[in-house]
Design an enzyme around this catalytic site. Sequence first.
Site, PDB file in Angstrom:
ATOM      1  CB  CYS A   1      -3.263   3.171  -4.135  1.00  0.00           C
ATOM      2  SG  CYS A   1      -2.556   3.852  -2.620  1.00  0.00           S
TER       3      CYS A   1
ATOM      4  CB  CYS B   1      -0.970   0.023   1.177  1.00  0.00           C
ATOM      5  SG  CYS B   1      -2.241   1.292   0.988  1.00  0.00           S
TER       6      CYS B   1
END
Length: 422
Positions: free
Chosen positions: A354, A175
Site C-alpha cells: 500500500c 486498497c
Amino acid sequence: MNESTVVDETKTENDKRHDIVIIGGGAGGIAVAASLHKRRSDLDIAIVEPAQDHFYQPGWTLVGGGVFTPEQTRRSMRSVMPSFVTWHQTAAERLLPDSRQVVLGNGVTLGYRALVVAPGLEIDWQAIDGLEETLGKNGVTSNYRFDLAPYTWSMVQSMRGGKALFTQPPMPIKCAGAPQKAMYLSCYEWEKQGVLNNIDVHFHNAGGVMFGVSDFVPALDEYVQRYGIHKQFQQNLVAVDGPAQKARFRVTSEDGSEEIETDFDMLHVVPPQRAPRLVRESPLANEAGWLDLDADTLQHNRFNDVFGLGDASGTGNAKTAAAVRKQAPVVADNLVASLDGKPMPSGYLGYGACPLTVERGRVVLAEFGYGGKLQPTFPSWINQATRPTKLGWNVKAQQLPFIYWHLMLKGHEWLAKPQRRS
C-alpha cells in the site's frame, strides 16, 4: 490488436469445455492466465469477462491528486487480453463446482478441469442512503470510480475554504490506504496553494486506528499533524444529503451507538465493499461471503479443482494489485501441480503493498504480509520502509504502472517468485 479468440456465444453450441476457466479479466484473471501459459503452453484457457475496458485502478488515486490523467489508467480489454485464451465476452451467472460447470449469463455452460475465481469485489454504493444520486456533484466525490476521480481533483483545485470530509468504511476494502491517500494529496495541494489553514479537514474512519499495521502509523500521524487533520474514529458514513451538503455518521462506543450529522463543502466517500453476488451466493463462499481459500496454497478449502486470487478472496491479506502480483504465480504453480496429481509446491505469505502517498513526491511504501509482518522489497539502506521517501513515490508513480501493464499482465514474474512450501 490482440488476436485472442473471442467467442460469439449466439452462434455456437450451448455447452463448451476448457482445461482452465478463469472468472474475471481484471488484474488477477489476466495475470494468472499469463503465468499458467508460461508454465504449460498447451493448456486450453478461457477467460469470462464482459467488460470492454481494463483499468489500472491503483492509478485513480493519482488522478484524484492531479498526477495522472484518467486515460493513463484505461486500456481496451481487447488490447490486454492474452492471445492464447478464449475470451467469453459475457458475465458468469452461476458457479456449480459439484459438476465442474460455470453457467454464463446468456445460458451457455462451460465445463472445466480446473476453475480460477478472480472476479474482484463489489462496491456497494447503495449501502449509503442518498449517495448515488449526488455522486459527481454537490461536492461529493470518490476516487473509487474512474469517472469521479477527475471531479476529486477539480474540487481540490477550486476549494479555497470550508469543510472537507474523507471517509473510510468498515474493512475489508480494496486498497485500505486509499481513503487516506486522497486526503493527504488534497491537503498537500491546499498547503501548496496557501489555503490549507482555511479548510477544516476531517477523517471519519469506521475503524479505530489510522492503519492496520502499527509500524506505519507514526509516519502517518506526522502528516495528520502537519495538515491539521481531525481524526474521527468509530464513525461510519450512513447517509448523504447532497443538495443540503450534510453527511450522517453512525458513531459507536462502549455505550452503544448514535447518529450525528455534519455539514461539508467537499466529501470524499469510500463506500462499503463486499464479494460479488456470483461468489457470495455460491457453494464457494465462506460465512462472510468471500471465496473460501486456503491462505497458503490459494486452493479452495472444499473443492480441490478450484483456486482463487484477488479481491474476492477470503484470505487475510490486504486487497491490493500488489497482492495479485504475488498470488498469480502461486496459483499457477499449484494449479499445474494439482492437474498432475502432485503436491502443491508454492505458498503465499500474504504479501500486499500500500504505497501511502502522504504528499506529492513522497510515499510511505507499506509492504506487509499475514499478521502485519513487514515484507519490504528493498533493504533499509535503499528505502526506509516505515518512512516517507522519494523512492517510494518513484515506485508508485513510475515503476508500478510499468510493472502492471508490461510485466504482470504478461506473465513476467519480476520480484514475484513464489515461496517454496516445506
